[in-house]
Design an enzyme around this catalytic site. Structure first.
Site, short mmCIF file in Angstrom:
data_model
loop_
_atom_site.label_atom_id
_atom_site.label_comp_id
_atom_site.label_asym_id
_atom_site.label_seq_id
_atom_site.Cartn_x
_atom_site.Cartn_y
_atom_site.Cartn_z
N ASP A 58 0.87 -1.08 -0.02
CA ASP A 58 -0.07 -0.05 0.11
C ASP A 58 0.89 1.20 0.14
OD1 ASP A 58 0.66 -0.34 2.64
OD2 ASP A 58 -1.07 0.45 3.40
N SER B 100 -8.33 5.47 29.18
CA SER B 100 -8.11 4.05 28.64
C SER B 100 -8.73 2.98 29.58
CB SER B 100 -7.14 3.78 27.86
OG SER B 100 -7.17 2.33 27.28
N GLY C 49 -1.31 -6.36 15.41
CA GLY C 49 -1.08 -6.03 14.01
C GLY C 49 -2.46 -6.07 13.45
N LEU C 50 -3.51 -5.94 14.28
CA LEU C 50 -4.94 -5.69 13.72
C LEU C 50 -5.37 -4.48 13.59
CD1 LEU C 50 -6.68 -8.81 15.51
CD2 LEU C 50 -5.58 -8.80 13.16
N SER D 169 -4.91 -1.77 15.99
CA SER D 169 -5.49 -0.82 16.87
C SER D 169 -5.25 0.58 17.17
CB SER D 169 -5.22 -1.35 18.35
OG SER D 169 -3.65 -1.44 18.75
N SER D 170 -4.21 1.07 16.43
CA SER D 170 -3.60 2.39 16.46
C SER D 170 -4.59 3.17 15.32
CB SER D 170 -2.17 2.49 16.26
OG SER D 170 -1.90 2.20 15.01
N GLU E 171 -0.53 9.32 11.66
CA GLU E 171 0.41 8.03 11.94
C GLU E 171 1.92 8.41 11.40
OE1 GLU E 171 0.85 4.71 13.78
OE2 GLU E 171 -1.04 4.62 12.89
N ASP F 60 -4.75 0.75 6.41
CA ASP F 60 -5.45 0.39 7.93
C ASP F 60 -6.40 1.46 7.98
OD1 ASP F 60 -3.50 -1.49 7.79
OD2 ASP F 60 -2.24 -0.28 9.39
C1 GLA Z 1 0.78 -1.93 8.30
C2 GLA Z 1 0.72 -0.65 7.69
C3 GLA Z 1 -0.04 -0.55 6.46
C4 GLA Z 1 0.41 -1.77 5.52
C5 GLA Z 1 0.74 -3.00 6.39
C6 GLA Z 1 1.37 -3.91 5.54
O1 GLA Z 1 -0.42 -2.40 8.76
O2 GLA Z 1 -0.02 0.20 8.78
O3 GLA Z 1 -0.15 0.67 5.84
O4 GLA Z 1 1.61 -1.36 4.89
O5 GLA Z 1 1.15 -3.05 7.30
O6 GLA Z 1 0.40 -4.39 4.37
#
Ligand code: GLA
Length: 386
Positions: A34, A65, A124-125, A127-128, A160, A172
Protein backbone atom coordinates in the site's frame (compact mmCIF):
# COMPACT_ATOMS: atom_id res chain seq x y z
CA UNK A 1 -26.42 0.16 31.72
CA UNK A 2 -23.41 -1.46 30.06
CA UNK A 3 -20.22 -1.91 32.04
CA UNK A 4 -18.53 0.73 29.88
CA UNK A 5 -21.25 3.26 30.65
CA UNK A 6 -20.82 2.55 34.34
CA UNK A 7 -17.10 2.93 33.96
CA UNK A 8 -17.59 6.32 32.32
CA UNK A 9 -19.74 7.46 35.25
CA UNK A 10 -17.18 6.17 37.73
CA UNK A 11 -14.36 8.07 36.10
CA UNK A 12 -16.10 11.33 35.19
CA UNK A 13 -19.04 11.50 37.62
CA UNK A 14 -21.23 12.30 34.65
CA UNK A 15 -23.44 10.51 32.19
CA UNK A 16 -21.91 9.89 28.78
CA UNK A 17 -23.55 11.63 25.83
CA UNK A 18 -22.40 9.63 22.82
CA UNK A 19 -20.79 6.32 22.00
CA UNK A 20 -18.73 5.43 18.90
CA UNK A 21 -17.30 2.18 17.61
CA UNK A 22 -14.29 1.90 15.35
CA UNK A 23 -13.19 -1.50 14.02
CA UNK A 24 -9.81 -3.15 13.62
CA UNK A 25 -8.89 -4.77 10.33
CA UNK A 26 -7.47 -7.87 8.75
CA UNK A 27 -5.93 -7.87 5.31
CA UNK A 28 -6.88 -10.86 3.16
CA UNK A 29 -4.13 -10.31 0.60
CA UNK A 30 -2.04 -7.47 -0.87
CA UNK A 31 0.58 -7.08 1.86
CA UNK A 32 3.25 -4.43 2.12
CA UNK A 33 2.24 -2.84 -1.15
CA UNK A 34 0.00 0.00 0.00
CA UNK A 35 3.06 2.27 -0.02
CA UNK A 36 4.01 1.12 -3.51
CA UNK A 37 0.70 1.98 -5.19
CA UNK A 38 -0.56 -1.63 -5.12
CA UNK A 39 -3.94 -3.28 -4.71
CA UNK A 40 -4.96 -4.42 -1.23
CA UNK A 41 -7.93 -6.45 -0.03
CA UNK A 42 -8.63 -5.74 3.65
CA UNK A 43 -11.83 -5.86 5.67
CA UNK A 44 -12.95 -4.27 8.92
CA UNK A 45 -13.62 -6.68 11.79
CA UNK A 46 -15.90 -6.54 14.80
CA UNK A 47 -12.98 -6.39 17.23
CA UNK A 48 -12.31 -2.70 17.71
CA UNK A 49 -12.40 0.42 19.88
CA UNK A 50 -15.40 1.83 21.72
CA UNK A 51 -15.31 5.46 22.77
CA UNK A 52 -17.76 7.13 25.14
CA UNK A 53 -17.75 10.87 25.57
CA UNK A 54 -19.33 13.93 27.06
CA UNK A 55 -18.70 17.57 26.26
CA UNK A 56 -16.94 19.99 28.60
CA UNK A 57 -17.20 23.74 29.01
CA UNK A 58 -13.43 24.33 29.19
CA UNK A 59 -10.63 23.68 26.68
CA UNK A 60 -9.49 20.34 28.08
CA UNK A 61 -9.44 16.93 26.47
CA UNK A 62 -9.58 14.41 29.28
CA UNK A 63 -8.64 10.86 28.32
CA UNK A 64 -9.01 7.52 30.04
CA UNK A 65 -8.40 4.06 28.61
CA UNK A 66 -9.99 1.11 30.31
CA UNK A 67 -7.24 -1.02 28.78
CA UNK A 68 -4.55 1.02 30.53
CA UNK A 69 -6.02 1.58 33.95
CA UNK A 70 -2.58 2.05 35.49
CA UNK A 71 -1.95 5.04 33.20
CA UNK A 72 -5.07 6.69 34.66
CA UNK A 73 -6.64 9.94 33.50
CA UNK A 74 -4.58 12.18 31.23
CA UNK A 75 -5.56 15.81 30.73
CA UNK A 76 -4.53 17.76 27.68
CA UNK A 77 -5.24 21.36 26.80
CA UNK A 78 -6.53 22.04 23.32
CA UNK A 79 -4.09 24.95 23.24
CA UNK A 80 -1.10 22.66 23.68
CA UNK A 81 -1.19 19.71 21.32
CA UNK A 82 2.54 19.01 20.94
CA UNK A 83 3.63 15.35 20.96
CA UNK A 84 4.70 14.49 24.49
CA UNK A 85 5.91 11.04 25.36
CA UNK A 86 4.65 11.39 28.93
CA UNK A 87 1.17 11.50 27.48
CA UNK A 88 1.50 7.85 26.55
CA UNK A 89 -1.20 6.40 24.26
CA UNK A 90 -3.12 9.68 24.20
CA UNK A 91 -0.61 11.03 21.68
CA UNK A 92 -2.66 9.14 19.07
CA UNK A 93 -5.97 10.96 19.64
CA UNK A 94 -4.10 14.13 20.48
CA UNK A 95 -2.38 13.97 17.08
CA UNK A 96 -5.79 14.00 15.40
CA UNK A 97 -6.71 17.24 17.14
CA UNK A 98 -3.26 18.69 16.45
CA UNK A 99 -3.50 18.10 12.70
CA UNK A 100 -7.11 19.29 12.50
CA UNK A 101 -6.01 22.47 14.22
CA UNK A 102 -3.18 22.85 11.72
CA UNK A 103 -5.81 22.63 8.97
CA UNK A 104 -7.50 25.65 10.56
CA UNK A 105 -10.30 23.98 12.51
CA UNK A 106 -11.32 25.46 15.85
CA UNK A 107 -12.47 23.71 19.00
CA UNK A 108 -14.61 25.82 21.28
CA UNK A 109 -14.99 23.25 24.06
CA UNK A 110 -13.29 20.21 25.50
CA UNK A 111 -14.30 16.56 25.87
CA UNK A 112 -14.24 13.77 28.43
CA UNK A 113 -13.34 10.57 26.61
CA UNK A 114 -13.23 6.94 27.62
CA UNK A 115 -11.62 4.42 25.23
CA UNK A 116 -11.92 0.68 25.43
CA UNK A 117 -10.49 -1.69 22.85
CA UNK A 118 -11.06 -5.38 22.17
CA UNK A 119 -8.18 -5.58 19.67
CA UNK A 120 -5.29 -7.33 21.42
CA UNK A 121 -2.47 -4.84 21.96
CA UNK A 122 0.33 -4.88 19.34
CA UNK A 123 -1.31 -7.75 17.46
CA UNK A 124 -1.10 -6.17 14.02
CA UNK A 125 -4.88 -5.77 13.75
CA UNK A 126 -4.56 -1.98 13.61
CA UNK A 127 -5.56 -0.83 17.05
CA UNK A 128 -3.77 2.46 16.40
CA UNK A 129 -5.66 3.22 13.18
CA UNK A 130 -8.85 2.20 14.98
CA UNK A 131 -8.22 4.77 17.73
CA UNK A 132 -7.22 7.43 15.20
CA UNK A 133 -10.34 6.98 13.06
CA UNK A 134 -12.61 6.89 16.12
CA UNK A 135 -11.14 10.20 17.25
CA UNK A 136 -11.32 11.79 13.80
CA UNK A 137 -14.98 10.83 13.35
CA UNK A 138 -15.80 12.08 16.85
CA UNK A 139 -14.09 15.43 16.26
CA UNK A 140 -15.81 15.79 12.90
CA UNK A 141 -19.25 15.13 14.45
CA UNK A 142 -18.98 16.99 17.74
CA UNK A 143 -17.44 20.16 16.28
CA UNK A 144 -19.43 19.90 13.04
CA UNK A 145 -16.34 20.17 10.86
CA UNK A 146 -18.01 18.76 7.72
CA UNK A 147 -14.95 16.84 6.57
CA UNK A 148 -15.75 13.96 4.25
CA UNK A 149 -14.79 10.39 5.09
CA UNK A 150 -11.89 10.11 2.67
CA UNK A 151 -10.30 13.27 4.04
CA UNK A 152 -10.64 11.91 7.58
CA UNK A 153 -8.88 8.75 6.41
CA UNK A 154 -6.07 10.81 4.90
CA UNK A 155 -5.82 12.90 8.05
CA UNK A 156 -5.38 9.84 10.27
CA UNK A 157 -2.70 8.49 7.96
CA UNK A 158 -0.98 11.85 8.24
CA UNK A 159 -1.11 11.60 12.04
CA UNK A 160 0.48 8.14 11.90
CA UNK A 161 3.18 9.28 9.45
CA UNK A 162 4.02 12.76 10.67
CA UNK A 163 2.91 13.02 14.30
CA UNK A 164 3.61 9.49 15.53
CA UNK A 165 6.39 8.88 13.01
CA UNK A 166 5.57 5.55 11.35
CA UNK A 167 5.68 5.66 7.58
CA UNK A 168 2.61 3.45 6.93
CA UNK A 169 0.52 3.33 3.79
CA UNK A 170 -3.21 4.10 3.77
CA UNK A 171 -4.66 0.58 3.96
CA UNK A 172 -5.44 0.43 7.69
CA UNK A 173 -7.06 3.83 7.97
CA UNK A 174 -9.04 3.30 4.77
CA UNK A 175 -10.40 -0.12 5.66
CA UNK A 176 -11.41 1.10 9.12
CA UNK A 177 -13.05 4.23 7.72
CA UNK A 178 -14.80 2.45 4.85
CA UNK A 179 -15.47 -1.01 6.32
CA UNK A 180 -18.70 -2.75 5.44
CA UNK A 181 -20.44 -5.78 6.91
CA UNK A 182 -19.61 -9.03 5.10
CA UNK A 183 -17.50 -7.27 2.47
CA UNK A 184 -13.83 -7.02 1.63
CA UNK A 185 -12.55 -3.77 0.13
CA UNK A 186 -10.49 -3.96 -3.04
CA UNK A 187 -8.55 -0.71 -2.78
CA UNK A 188 -6.20 0.72 -5.34
CA UNK A 189 -3.74 2.59 -3.12
CA UNK A 190 -2.54 4.71 -6.04
CA UNK A 191 -5.87 6.15 -7.20
CA UNK A 192 -7.86 5.36 -4.01
CA UNK A 193 -10.58 3.85 -6.20
CA UNK A 194 -12.25 1.03 -4.34
CA UNK A 195 -14.83 -1.67 -4.74
CA UNK A 196 -16.68 -3.76 -2.15
CA UNK A 197 -16.45 -7.48 -2.80
CA UNK A 198 -19.05 -9.60 -0.97
CA UNK A 199 -17.20 -11.93 1.35
CA UNK A 200 -19.00 -15.17 0.70
CA UNK A 201 -16.70 -17.90 1.96
CA UNK A 202 -19.35 -20.64 1.60
CA UNK A 203 -18.89 -23.21 4.41
CA UNK A 204 -15.73 -21.55 5.68
CA UNK A 205 -14.72 -18.86 8.14
CA UNK A 206 -11.66 -16.74 8.69
CA UNK A 207 -9.75 -17.71 11.80
CA UNK A 208 -7.36 -15.09 13.19
CA UNK A 209 -4.29 -16.65 14.81
CA UNK A 210 -2.39 -14.38 17.17
CA UNK A 211 1.27 -15.29 17.68
CA UNK A 212 1.25 -13.21 20.89
CA UNK A 213 4.65 -12.02 19.81
CA UNK A 214 4.38 -8.30 20.33
CA UNK A 215 5.29 -6.11 17.48
CA UNK A 216 6.15 -2.44 17.60
CA UNK A 217 5.77 -0.83 14.19
CA UNK A 218 8.01 2.13 14.98
CA UNK A 219 11.07 0.16 16.03
CA UNK A 220 10.50 -2.70 13.64
CA UNK A 221 11.94 -3.13 10.19
CA UNK A 222 8.79 -1.62 8.65
CA UNK A 223 10.33 1.69 7.70
CA UNK A 224 13.36 -0.16 6.35
CA UNK A 225 11.26 -2.31 3.99
CA UNK A 226 9.50 0.76 2.74
CA UNK A 227 12.78 2.55 2.14
CA UNK A 228 14.12 -0.36 0.10
CA UNK A 229 11.03 -0.30 -2.11
CA UNK A 230 11.38 3.46 -2.58
CA UNK A 231 15.00 2.93 -3.56
CA UNK A 232 14.07 0.27 -6.14
CA UNK A 233 11.40 2.60 -7.47
CA UNK A 234 13.89 5.46 -7.82
CA UNK A 235 16.10 3.25 -9.98
CA UNK A 236 13.26 1.85 -12.10
CA UNK A 237 11.48 5.12 -12.74
CA UNK A 238 14.53 6.13 -14.80
CA UNK A 239 13.80 3.12 -17.01
CA UNK A 240 10.01 3.15 -17.23
CA UNK A 241 7.29 5.75 -17.19
CA UNK A 242 5.82 4.74 -13.82
CA UNK A 243 4.40 6.52 -10.80
CA UNK A 244 4.68 3.60 -8.41
CA UNK A 245 6.61 0.35 -8.14
CA UNK A 246 3.37 -1.62 -8.55
CA UNK A 247 2.76 -0.06 -11.97
CA UNK A 248 5.32 -2.56 -13.27
CA UNK A 249 4.60 -6.04 -14.58
CA UNK A 250 6.82 -8.94 -13.51
CA UNK A 251 8.27 -9.08 -17.02
CA UNK A 252 9.28 -5.43 -16.88
CA UNK A 253 10.86 -5.98 -13.48
CA UNK A 254 12.79 -9.03 -14.60
CA UNK A 255 14.08 -7.21 -17.64
CA UNK A 256 15.87 -4.76 -15.31
CA UNK A 257 17.04 -7.26 -12.73
CA UNK A 258 20.70 -6.25 -13.20
CA UNK A 259 20.00 -2.75 -11.97
CA UNK A 260 18.72 -4.12 -8.67
CA UNK A 261 21.67 -6.30 -7.76
CA UNK A 262 22.55 -4.39 -4.60
CA UNK A 263 21.42 -5.88 -1.28
CA UNK A 264 17.80 -6.98 -1.20
CA UNK A 265 16.50 -4.53 -3.80
CA UNK A 266 15.40 -7.14 -6.31
CA UNK A 267 13.75 -9.47 -3.82
CA UNK A 268 11.77 -6.67 -2.19
CA UNK A 269 10.64 -5.30 -5.54
CA UNK A 270 9.78 -8.81 -6.72
CA UNK A 271 7.49 -9.27 -3.75
CA UNK A 272 5.75 -5.95 -4.39
CA UNK A 273 5.11 -6.55 -8.08
CA UNK A 274 4.10 -10.21 -7.72
CA UNK A 275 1.88 -9.48 -4.71
CA UNK A 276 0.04 -6.85 -6.70
CA UNK A 277 -0.64 -9.33 -9.51
CA UNK A 278 -1.73 -11.95 -6.96
CA UNK A 279 -4.16 -9.56 -5.35
CA UNK A 280 -5.74 -8.75 -8.70
CA UNK A 281 -6.22 -12.46 -9.31
CA UNK A 282 -7.44 -13.11 -5.77
CA UNK A 283 -10.18 -10.49 -6.13
CA UNK A 284 -11.32 -12.18 -9.34
CA UNK A 285 -11.44 -15.68 -7.87
CA UNK A 286 -13.22 -14.41 -4.77
CA UNK A 287 -15.87 -12.78 -6.95
CA UNK A 288 -16.22 -16.04 -8.83
CA UNK A 289 -16.70 -17.93 -5.55
CA UNK A 290 -13.56 -20.01 -5.98
CA UNK A 291 -12.45 -20.17 -2.35
CA UNK A 292 -9.95 -23.00 -2.95
CA UNK A 293 -8.01 -20.88 -5.42
CA UNK A 294 -8.27 -17.90 -3.11
CA UNK A 295 -6.70 -19.99 -0.35
CA UNK A 296 -3.80 -21.02 -2.63
CA UNK A 297 -3.10 -17.38 -3.44
CA UNK A 298 -3.04 -16.60 0.28
CA UNK A 299 -0.39 -19.28 0.72
CA UNK A 300 1.70 -17.89 -2.11
CA UNK A 301 1.44 -14.44 -0.58
CA UNK A 302 2.77 -15.82 2.71
CA UNK A 303 5.70 -17.54 1.00
CA UNK A 304 6.62 -14.33 -0.79
CA UNK A 305 6.47 -12.36 2.47
CA UNK A 306 8.59 -15.07 4.10
CA UNK A 307 11.22 -15.57 1.42
CA UNK A 308 11.39 -12.33 -0.56
CA UNK A 309 10.20 -9.70 1.87
CA UNK A 310 11.38 -11.43 5.07
CA UNK A 311 8.74 -10.11 7.42
CA UNK A 312 7.24 -13.31 8.83
CA UNK A 313 9.62 -15.01 11.28
CA UNK A 314 9.44 -18.26 13.20
CA UNK A 315 6.19 -17.63 15.06
CA UNK A 316 4.10 -16.68 12.02
CA UNK A 317 5.67 -19.40 9.87
CA UNK A 318 4.94 -21.99 12.54
CA UNK A 319 1.27 -20.98 12.63
CA UNK A 320 1.01 -20.94 8.85
CA UNK A 321 2.60 -24.37 8.41
CA UNK A 322 0.54 -25.89 11.21
CA UNK A 323 -2.65 -24.39 9.77
CA UNK A 324 -2.03 -25.86 6.33
CA UNK A 325 -1.41 -29.32 7.76
CA UNK A 326 -5.00 -29.47 9.00
CA UNK A 327 -7.63 -30.98 6.78
CA UNK A 328 -10.26 -28.31 6.07
CA UNK A 329 -7.84 -25.37 5.96
CA UNK A 330 -7.90 -23.78 2.50
CA UNK A 331 -5.13 -21.24 2.98
CA UNK A 332 -3.20 -19.29 5.58
CA UNK A 333 -0.97 -16.25 5.69
CA UNK A 334 0.39 -13.44 7.81
CA UNK A 335 -1.92 -10.43 7.93
CA UNK A 336 -0.66 -6.87 8.36
CA UNK A 337 2.95 -5.81 8.73
CA UNK A 338 4.31 -9.09 10.12
CA UNK A 339 7.31 -9.36 12.50
CA UNK A 340 4.94 -11.10 14.94
CA UNK A 341 1.30 -10.11 15.23
CA UNK A 342 -1.37 -12.21 13.53
CA UNK A 343 -1.92 -14.67 10.72
CA UNK A 344 -5.27 -15.64 9.22
CA UNK A 345 -6.58 -18.93 7.87
CA UNK A 346 -9.66 -19.94 5.91
CA UNK A 347 -11.11 -22.94 7.66
CA UNK A 348 -14.11 -25.16 7.05
CA UNK A 349 -16.77 -24.38 9.68
CA UNK A 350 -17.10 -28.00 10.75
CA UNK A 351 -13.36 -28.19 11.47
CA UNK A 352 -12.77 -24.98 13.39
CA UNK A 353 -12.59 -26.48 16.91
CA UNK A 354 -10.28 -29.24 15.77
CA UNK A 355 -8.18 -26.70 13.86
CA UNK A 356 -7.73 -24.43 16.86
CA UNK A 357 -6.86 -27.33 19.12
CA UNK A 358 -4.28 -28.80 16.75
CA UNK A 359 -2.62 -25.56 15.62
CA UNK A 360 -2.59 -24.30 19.21
CA UNK A 361 -0.88 -27.44 20.49
CA UNK A 362 1.71 -27.45 17.74
CA UNK A 363 2.50 -23.76 18.32
CA UNK A 364 2.85 -24.20 22.06
CA UNK A 365 5.18 -27.18 21.54
CA UNK A 366 7.41 -25.35 19.09
CA UNK A 367 7.37 -21.80 20.42
CA UNK A 368 6.94 -22.32 24.14
CA UNK A 369 3.99 -20.00 24.73
CA UNK A 370 0.40 -20.08 23.54
CA UNK A 371 -1.20 -18.53 20.49
CA UNK A 372 -4.74 -17.11 20.62
CA UNK A 373 -7.49 -17.73 18.10
CA UNK A 374 -10.57 -15.72 17.15
CA UNK A 375 -13.14 -16.43 14.45
CA UNK A 376 -13.35 -13.16 12.54
CA UNK A 377 -16.62 -11.35 11.89
CA UNK A 378 -16.46 -8.73 9.21
CA UNK A 379 -18.22 -5.53 10.25
CA UNK A 380 -18.86 -1.90 9.40
CA UNK A 381 -16.50 1.08 9.54
CA UNK A 382 -16.22 3.71 12.26
CA UNK A 383 -19.61 5.09 13.32
CA UNK A 384 -21.64 6.52 16.16
CA UNK A 385 -23.55 3.71 17.86
CA UNK A 386 -25.45 5.63 20.59
C1 GLA B 1 0.85 -1.93 8.41
C2 GLA B 1 0.70 -0.56 7.77
C3 GLA B 1 -0.08 -0.65 6.46
C4 GLA B 1 0.48 -1.71 5.54
C5 GLA B 1 0.68 -3.02 6.29
C6 GLA B 1 1.38 -4.05 5.45
O1 GLA B 1 -0.39 -2.40 8.82
O2 GLA B 1 0.03 0.32 8.65
O3 GLA B 1 -0.11 0.62 5.84
O4 GLA B 1 1.67 -1.29 4.95
O5 GLA B 1 1.43 -2.84 7.49
O6 GLA B 1 0.61 -4.40 4.37
Amino acid sequence: MSSLQMRFEDIYNLEYEREYFSPGRINLIGEHIDYSGGLVLPCAITLGTSVLLSEREDSKLVFYSDNMQDVGVIEIDLNDLEYNKDHNWTNYPKGVFALLKEQGHKFDKGLNLLYYGTIPYASGLSSSASILMATAVIANDVYELNIDRLDLVKLTKDVENNYIGVNTGIMDQFSIGFGKEEAAILLNTDTLDYEYIPLDLKDNSIVIMNTNKKRGLADSAYNDRRQTCDQAFDILKEEYDIEYLCDLSLDQLEAKKDLLSEGKLYDRAYHAVSENERTKLAAEVLKAGNIEEFGMLMNESHYSLRDKYEVTGLELDTLQTAALSIDGCLGARVTGAGFGGCAIAIVNNAKIDEFIEAVGTDYLDKIGYAADFYVASVGPGTARVK
